[in-house]
Every structure is written in C-alpha cells, then in structure tokens.
Design a protein around this motif. Structure first.
Motif, PDB file in Angstrom:
ATOM      1  N   ASP A  37      31.602  17.544  27.118  1.00  0.00           N
ATOM      2  CA  ASP A  37      32.132  16.242  27.011  1.00  0.00           C
ATOM      3  C   ASP A  37      33.738  16.035  27.571  1.00  0.00           C
ATOM      4  OD1 ASP A  37      29.800  15.288  25.776  1.00  0.00           O
ATOM      5  OD2 ASP A  37      30.658  15.339  23.726  1.00  0.00           O
ATOM      6  N   SER A  38      34.371  16.976  27.415  1.00  0.00           N
ATOM      7  CA  SER A  38      35.770  17.259  27.938  1.00  0.00           C
ATOM      8  C   SER A  38      35.569  16.710  29.493  1.00  0.00           C
ATOM      9  CB  SER A  38      36.417  18.503  27.753  1.00  0.00           C
ATOM     10  OG  SER A  38      36.581  18.701  26.320  1.00  0.00           O
ATOM     11  N   PHE A  39      34.664  17.255  30.278  1.00  0.00           N
ATOM     12  CA  PHE A  39      34.674  17.233  31.818  1.00  0.00           C
ATOM     13  C   PHE A  39      33.777  16.062  31.990  1.00  0.00           C
ATOM     14  CE2 PHE A  39      35.189  21.704  30.959  1.00  0.00           C
ATOM     15  CZ  PHE A  39      36.243  21.875  31.842  1.00  0.00           C
ATOM     16  N   ASP A  40      33.310  15.123  31.065  1.00  0.00           N
ATOM     17  CA  ASP A  40      32.420  14.135  31.338  1.00  0.00           C
ATOM     18  C   ASP A  40      33.334  12.749  31.219  1.00  0.00           C
ATOM     19  OD1 ASP A  40      30.474  12.343  32.130  1.00  0.00           O
ATOM     20  OD2 ASP A  40      29.439  12.267  30.125  1.00  0.00           O
ATOM     21  N   LEU A  94      41.034  12.183  36.967  1.00  0.00           N
ATOM     22  CA  LEU A  94      42.670  11.832  36.459  1.00  0.00           C
ATOM     23  C   LEU A  94      42.896  12.263  34.952  1.00  0.00           C
ATOM     24  CD1 LEU A  94      43.798   9.309  39.052  1.00  0.00           C
ATOM     25  CD2 LEU A  94      44.121  11.817  39.087  1.00  0.00           C
ATOM     26  N   ASP A  95      41.602  12.002  34.115  1.00  0.00           N
ATOM     27  CA  ASP A  95      41.959  12.343  32.834  1.00  0.00           C
ATOM     28  C   ASP A  95      41.925  13.726  32.324  1.00  0.00           C
ATOM     29  OD1 ASP A  95      42.490   9.398  32.471  1.00  0.00           O
ATOM     30  OD2 ASP A  95      40.315   9.231  31.800  1.00  0.00           O
ATOM     31  N   VAL A  96      41.035  14.536  33.203  1.00  0.00           N
ATOM     32  CA  VAL A  96      40.545  15.739  32.846  1.00  0.00           C
ATOM     33  C   VAL A  96      41.656  16.686  33.460  1.00  0.00           C
ATOM     34  CG1 VAL A  96      38.903  17.909  33.625  1.00  0.00           C
ATOM     35  CG2 VAL A  96      38.218  15.447  32.962  1.00  0.00           C
ATOM     36  N   THR A  97      42.282  16.421  34.313  1.00  0.00           N
ATOM     37  CA  THR A  97      43.272  17.319  35.258  1.00  0.00           C
ATOM     38  C   THR A  97      44.411  17.492  34.120  1.00  0.00           C
ATOM     39  OG1 THR A  97      42.880  16.609  37.274  1.00  0.00           O
ATOM     40  CG2 THR A  97      44.677  17.532  37.006  1.00  0.00           C
ATOM     41  N   PRO A  98      45.016  16.733  33.639  1.00  0.00           N
ATOM     42  CA  PRO A  98      46.356  17.307  32.480  1.00  0.00           C
ATOM     43  C   PRO A  98      45.808  18.144  31.679  1.00  0.00           C
ATOM     44  CG  PRO A  98      46.250  14.780  32.940  1.00  0.00           C
ATOM     45  CD  PRO A  98      44.903  15.251  33.179  1.00  0.00           C
ATOM     46  N   ASP A  99      44.505  18.243  31.158  1.00  0.00           N
ATOM     47  CA  ASP A  99      44.074  19.339  30.015  1.00  0.00           C
ATOM     48  C   ASP A  99      44.089  20.789  30.628  1.00  0.00           C
ATOM     49  OD1 ASP A  99      44.063  17.143  28.508  1.00  0.00           O
ATOM     50  OD2 ASP A  99      41.693  16.939  28.586  1.00  0.00           O
ATOM     51  N   LEU A 100      43.858  20.861  31.857  1.00  0.00           N
ATOM     52  CA  LEU A 100      43.505  22.274  32.497  1.00  0.00           C
ATOM     53  C   LEU A 100      44.896  23.178  32.823  1.00  0.00           C
ATOM     54  CD1 LEU A 100      40.983  21.211  35.459  1.00  0.00           C
ATOM     55  CD2 LEU A 100      40.747  21.778  32.947  1.00  0.00           C
ATOM     56  N   PRO A 101      46.094  22.826  32.839  1.00  0.00           N
ATOM     57  CA  PRO A 101      47.133  23.919  33.160  1.00  0.00           C
ATOM     58  C   PRO A 101      47.213  24.699  31.754  1.00  0.00           C
ATOM     59  CG  PRO A 101      47.745  21.729  34.049  1.00  0.00           C
ATOM     60  CD  PRO A 101      46.455  21.586  33.188  1.00  0.00           C
ATOM     61  N   GLY A 102      47.494  26.153  31.907  1.00  0.00           N
ATOM     62  CA  GLY A 102      47.343  27.081  30.926  1.00  0.00           C
ATOM     63  C   GLY A 102      46.061  27.567  30.221  1.00  0.00           C
ATOM     64  N   ARG A 103      44.947  26.918  30.706  1.00  0.00           N
ATOM     65  CA  ARG A 103      43.593  27.017  30.382  1.00  0.00           C
ATOM     66  C   ARG A 103      43.081  28.469  31.177  1.00  0.00           C
ATOM     67  NH1 ARG A 103      41.362  24.425  25.810  1.00  0.00           N
ATOM     68  NH2 ARG A 103      42.358  22.468  25.509  1.00  0.00           N
ATOM     69  N   VAL A 104      42.064  29.153  30.717  1.00  0.00           N
ATOM     70  CA  VAL A 104      41.535  30.222  31.239  1.00  0.00           C
ATOM     71  C   VAL A 104      40.137  29.638  31.341  1.00  0.00           C
ATOM     72  CG1 VAL A 104      40.558  32.562  31.130  1.00  0.00           C
ATOM     73  CG2 VAL A 104      42.743  32.072  30.066  1.00  0.00           C
ATOM     74  N   LEU A 105      39.684  29.751  32.832  1.00  0.00           N
ATOM     75  CA  LEU A 105      38.311  29.319  33.313  1.00  0.00           C
ATOM     76  C   LEU A 105      37.487  30.584  33.448  1.00  0.00           C
ATOM     77  CD1 LEU A 105      39.450  26.479  35.881  1.00  0.00           C
ATOM     78  CD2 LEU A 105      38.860  26.135  33.390  1.00  0.00           C
ATOM     79  N   VAL A 106      36.744  30.641  32.589  1.00  0.00           N
ATOM     80  CA  VAL A 106      35.705  31.866  32.502  1.00  0.00           C
ATOM     81  C   VAL A 106      34.484  31.771  33.283  1.00  0.00           C
ATOM     82  CG1 VAL A 106      34.374  33.351  31.122  1.00  0.00           C
ATOM     83  CG2 VAL A 106      36.433  32.623  30.249  1.00  0.00           C
TER      84      VAL A 106
END
Length: 55
Positions: free
Chosen positions: A13-16, A20-32
């Motif tokens: 749901d985070s990606f749905d 521009l709403d999703v982008t601020p949540d990505l820095p610092g995350r690890v994408l596996v």
C-alpha cells in the motif's frame, strides 16, 4: 557518521500512492532484490524528482 539504514519493510500500500508522496519515504531505505544467486541490497541515499515550486 552514517546512520543505520531503515530495514522496516514498506507495505504494498505504501507504493499505491502518487510518486511525489512515495519519494520522501525512500531515502535511507534498503531496497532488497532477491534472486537465486543471492540478494542485492542497495541503500537509497537520495531521490530525484521535479522541484516543487512555491506559488
């Protein structure tokens, strides 16, 4: 000192949401990305997108 990456999984749901709403949540995350030979785990350090302009 670099802070430890946030390894809390984001839900589907985070990606749905609008990009521009999703982008601020990505820095610092690890994408596996898991595959048969192992996993690739890049850490997001920044995102690029259109600059928001104030009116």
């Amino acid at each position: 000192m670099i802070a430890a990456p946030d390894r809390t999984p984001l839900t589907r749901d985070s990606f749905d949401r609008p990009v521009l709403d999703v982008t601020p949540d990505l820095p610092g995350r690890v994408l596996v990305r898991a595959n048969p030979g192992g996993s690739v785990e890049p850490r997001r350090t920044e995102t690029h997108g259109p600059a928001r302009r104030s009116a």
